[in-house]
Design a protein around this motif. Structure first.
Motif, mmCIF file in Angstrom:
data_model
loop_
_atom_site.group_PDB
_atom_site.id
_atom_site.type_symbol
_atom_site.label_atom_id
_atom_site.label_comp_id
_atom_site.label_asym_id
_atom_site.label_seq_id
_atom_site.Cartn_x
_atom_site.Cartn_y
_atom_site.Cartn_z
ATOM 1 N N MET A 119 0.825 -1.207 0.000
ATOM 2 C CA MET A 119 0.000 0.000 0.000
ATOM 3 C C MET A 119 0.863 1.261 0.000
ATOM 4 S SD MET A 119 -2.920 -1.078 2.735
ATOM 5 C CE MET A 119 -3.744 0.493 2.815
ATOM 6 N N PHE A 120 2.097 1.121 0.475
ATOM 7 C CA PHE A 120 2.933 2.308 0.623
ATOM 8 C C PHE A 120 4.093 2.369 -0.357
ATOM 9 C CE2 PHE A 120 1.231 1.369 4.925
ATOM 10 C CZ PHE A 120 0.308 2.405 4.945
ATOM 11 N N PHE A 121 4.390 1.268 -0.965
ATOM 12 C CA PHE A 121 5.499 1.259 -1.910
ATOM 13 C C PHE A 121 5.174 0.306 -3.054
ATOM 14 C CE2 PHE A 121 9.641 0.298 -3.647
ATOM 15 C CZ PHE A 121 10.264 1.532 -3.590
ATOM 16 N N SER A 122 5.491 0.731 -4.278
ATOM 17 C CA SER A 122 5.254 -0.171 -5.400
ATOM 18 C C SER A 122 6.327 0.026 -6.451
ATOM 19 C CB SER A 122 3.883 0.107 -6.014
ATOM 20 O OG SER A 122 3.944 1.289 -6.750
ATOM 21 N N GLY A 123 6.395 -0.910 -7.367
ATOM 22 C CA GLY A 123 7.388 -0.822 -8.424
ATOM 23 C C GLY A 123 7.150 0.363 -9.348
ATOM 24 N N GLY A 124 5.915 0.808 -9.403
ATOM 25 C CA GLY A 124 5.606 1.956 -10.239
ATOM 26 C C GLY A 124 5.194 1.570 -11.649
ATOM 27 N N LEU A 125 4.910 2.580 -12.435
ATOM 28 C CA LEU A 125 4.314 2.381 -13.747
ATOM 29 C C LEU A 125 5.162 1.515 -14.689
ATOM 30 C CD1 LEU A 125 2.037 3.150 -15.750
ATOM 31 C CD2 LEU A 125 3.424 5.128 -16.372
ATOM 32 N N ILE A 126 6.419 1.869 -14.861
ATOM 33 C CA ILE A 126 7.220 1.223 -15.904
ATOM 34 C C ILE A 126 7.469 -0.258 -15.614
ATOM 35 C CG2 ILE A 126 9.399 1.320 -17.208
ATOM 36 C CD1 ILE A 126 7.301 3.579 -17.755
ATOM 37 N N PRO A 127 7.969 -0.618 -14.406
ATOM 38 C CA PRO A 127 8.140 -2.057 -14.138
ATOM 39 C C PRO A 127 6.824 -2.831 -14.238
ATOM 40 C CG PRO A 127 9.372 -0.776 -12.555
ATOM 41 C CD PRO A 127 8.521 0.194 -13.318
ATOM 42 N N SER A 128 5.699 -2.219 -13.828
ATOM 43 C CA SER A 128 4.418 -2.926 -13.933
ATOM 44 C C SER A 128 4.041 -3.129 -15.395
ATOM 45 C CB SER A 128 3.305 -2.144 -13.235
ATOM 46 O OG SER A 128 3.667 -1.857 -11.923
ATOM 47 N N TYR A 129 4.274 -2.113 -16.178
ATOM 48 C CA TYR A 129 3.979 -2.171 -17.609
ATOM 49 C C TYR A 129 4.807 -3.268 -18.281
ATOM 50 C CZ TYR A 129 4.000 -0.514 -22.489
ATOM 51 O OH TYR A 129 3.914 -0.428 -23.844
ATOM 52 N N LEU A 130 6.115 -3.299 -17.970
ATOM 53 C CA LEU A 130 6.980 -4.318 -18.568
ATOM 54 C C LEU A 130 6.582 -5.704 -18.091
ATOM 55 C CD1 LEU A 130 10.437 -2.521 -18.348
ATOM 56 C CD2 LEU A 130 9.033 -2.894 -20.380
ATOM 57 N N ASN A 131 6.150 -5.789 -16.824
ATOM 58 C CA ASN A 131 5.705 -7.062 -16.259
ATOM 59 C C ASN A 131 4.528 -7.625 -17.059
ATOM 60 O OD1 ASN A 131 5.580 -9.171 -14.356
ATOM 61 N ND2 ASN A 131 4.077 -8.057 -13.133
ATOM 62 N N VAL A 132 3.553 -6.760 -17.347
ATOM 63 C CA VAL A 132 2.381 -7.203 -18.104
ATOM 64 C C VAL A 132 2.788 -7.667 -19.502
ATOM 65 C CG1 VAL A 132 0.271 -6.363 -19.214
ATOM 66 C CG2 VAL A 132 0.667 -5.905 -16.812
#
Lengths: 292, 322
Positions: A119-132
């Motif tokens: 809830m307080f920290f995430s990989g953010g847009l780019i790593p999530s995008y590449l993950n998908v």
């Protein structure tokens, strides 16, 4: 508690009522304006005659909107995202929240901490995008359904609710030989209908309104949800596409009317059910506010 | 086996630990269905939350899709340095901070005041009707809201017609084209969208205050203002502080959603924030490593702000998230 009000209090109460009525007007009027504009003649809208009631009542804009294939197919897609997405959300949130609500589960606090941390920290847009992309979900329905399938916040809300179910009830079912899946399905869930209703609503509304993941993960227009089509019409002003063959001036005028009609078509489902669901939403915010 | 038995016998402490271990194993085995149930959810967190965190490594690499995640060369802090030295750095930081800060100092107190005013209404019926109206905007999708903003602020839109009609301005204002209006539009529409919804939680806190306190205060001769200061505000303070901490933790995480829908190259000067920049450079221009570094920088600042705000609140008021 009925007490005598001082003159100062009477003035305050009066001003308060007036102020809140003005606020309510401000909350409602933009929606009302859109509604009456959608039934008005485009020329009347453009010349600023429309204020409170439709001018030169017409349903032409709606005819154009309902004739548009993109609106229908994206409506269908949105239904898929709302129904399938909400179902996935509910199953995963419940199956995560129930075990973590049990007092004697070894390793529970570590798993809980891992969930809360997201809830307080995430990989953010780019790593999530590449993950998908890497998982091969790009440009499929799954790209919309799987990322964000569990909200850590909702999971915590549900877990808090499950914790309030008496331990003895679950213990006795266990003694009778029921396994945990059966206990959850036949005992805990029937007792948890209020929180299930709230979760269903929260998840379903967010699917209905969501567009960002569709924008970055989908290329095929056949998969687009309604909100993405709305974006083309409302934000990028491509309503003209619906009117091939009309004159330049007529295109411009009609595209204005179409905007209002599409807003209404896309918003009415939620606004119609909203008064019936309202109390659940409020309950949801309140359950969420309970501090452990 | 014999060896083990001998060693165990010679060391009296060993059996208790192994017994403990055995007991833990028994508890884990007894709960095997619960773990099985938990598995899909934990897999979700692993694959869609933790794997991207691990994927942040590309911020320290020169990621190239053809070379792959491991094949791409390490570059250390090069992307961060490039960002800190770039022309955009201060502009993005300033815009991100200002947009959040204005939202915080305007929307946060407005929601509390709105809840307090609603709470002072004497008619229950009116209170519930006004409350219902106030959170209506929360359910309207962002796309529709932005569509309405665009339409209402056009030069022949309703806002300009109204302002010109009232004689407040002589010429229509191009609200969405002029950079100086962007923050006002952003925060103003945010106020409309969220004041009602945000106030729910304060109304819940208000209804939790013991009514006896008010009766006692009236007996002591406290007027409505005194009751507000001495009973109502202290009553909702814990709720206010928790929400304030959360808001401060989000100070640098202005979402891309509304800004992407409303800004244009002409208003980047005041509208472009870190997340919109990450979106443009990363998703649209495929400059993955650089924008992952920018995103990581943003997350770290947010996380730090949250921890600091939480620590300050815990020390001074004993209210904290953890």
């Amino acid at each position: 508690m009925v007490t005598k009000r001082s003159p100062g209090e009477i003035v305050f109460d009066g001003l308060n009522v007036v102020f809140l009525l003005v606020c309510s007007f401000a909350f409602l009027y933009p929606m009302w304006y859109v509604l009456v504009s959608s039934f008005s003649d485009p020329y009347a809208i453009a010349s600023g005659q429309v204020t409170f009631w439709p001018i030169d009542f017409t349903i032409d804009a709606y005819k154009l909107v309902f004739d548009d294939d993109r609106i229908w197919s994206s409506y269908g897609n949105t239904m898929i995202y709302v129904v399938a997405g909400t179902l996935i959300n509910l199953v995963l949130t419940t199956m995560g929240a129930y075990p973590l609500s049990r007092t004697n589960l070894p390793g529970k606090s570590v798993l809980m901490a891992l969930i809360v941390f997201t809830m307080f920290f995430s990989g953010g847009l780019i790593p999530s995008y590449l993950n998908v992309r890497e998982l091969g979900l790009y440009d499929t329905y799954w790209a919309i359904l799987l990322p964000g399938a569990v909200s850590a916040f909702n999971l915590i809300v549900m877990r808090t609710f499950f914790q309030s179910i008496p331990e003895g009830l679950i213990e006795s079912a266990k003694i009778d030989g029921a396994n945990d899946f059966r206990i959850l399905w036949q005992m805990v869930l029937p007792l948890s209908m209020p929180v299930i209703a709230v979760m269903t609503l929260f998840y379903a509304v967010s699917h209905w309104n969501s567009w960002f993941s569709a924008m970055i993960y989908l290329q095929d227009p056949n998969l687009y949800p309604l909100q993405l089509i709305l974006r083309e019409i409302l934000i990028q002003s491509s309503a003209q596409n619906m009117l091939s063959g009309a004159t330049q001036d007529a295109v411009f005028r009609m595209s204005e009317a179409i905007k209002y009609a599409t807003i209404i078509v896309a918003t009415v489902p939620i606004l119609v059910i909203y008064p019936f669901l309202q109390k659940y939403f409020v309950k949801g915010v309140m359950i969420g506010a309970i501090k452990e | 086996m014999a060896m083990t038995a001998k060693t165990l016998a010679s060391r009296p402490k060993e059996p208790t630990t192994s017994k403990k271990l055995a007991r833990t194993w028994r508890r884990i085995a007894a709960n095997r269905y619960l773990y099985l149930m938990l598995l899909p959810t934990m897999l979700y967190f692993l694959i869609f939350e933790y794997k991207p965190m691990y994927g942040l490594i590309i911020a320290f690499k020169d990621f190239n899709p053809y070379a792959g995640f491991w094949g791409s060369p390490w570059v250390g802090f090069e992307h961060f340095e490039k960002f800190f030295e770039s022309y955009y750095f201060w502009r993005l930081l300033r815009n991100t901070f200002l947009i959040s800060f204005y939202s915080l100092i305007i929307i946060f107190p407005a929601s509390i005041v709105f809840a307090l005013l609603l709470n002072e209404l004497r008619s229950r019926k009116m209170k519930s009707v006004l409350q219902t109206i106030s959170y209506l905007p929360h359910f309207i999708s962002l796309i529709v809201i932005c569509g309405m903003i665009i339409d209402f602020t056009k030069s022949d839109g309703i806002i300009n017609s109204l302002l010109v009609g009232l004689g407040l301005i002589s010429e229509p204002i191009q609200f969405l084209i002029l950079p100086e209006w962007f923050r006002t539009l952003y925060v103003g529409s945010g106020l409309w969208q969220s004041v009602g919804w945000n106030s729910i939680i304060y109304l819940a806190a208000l209804s939790g205050i013991n009514p006896n306190l008010y009766e006692a205060a009236v007996v002591d001769g406290a007027n409505r203002w005194k009751q507000l200061i001495h009973i109502t505000l202290p009553g909702i303070l814990p709720t206010v502080l928790i929400l304030l901490i959360l808001n401060i933790g989000n100070l640098l995480s202005v979402g891309w959603d509304k800004i992407i829908l409303l800004y244009n190259p002409g208003t980047y000067e005041t509208a472009d924030v870190i997340s919109t920049f990450v979106y443009r450079r990363g998703v649209m221009e495929a400059d993955y490593s650089f924008s992952a570094a920018v995103g990581l920088f943003n997350s770290i600042i947010n996380f730090t702000l949250l921890v600091v705000a939480n620590a300050i609140s815990r020390r001074t008021t004993k209210n904290s998230l953890w």
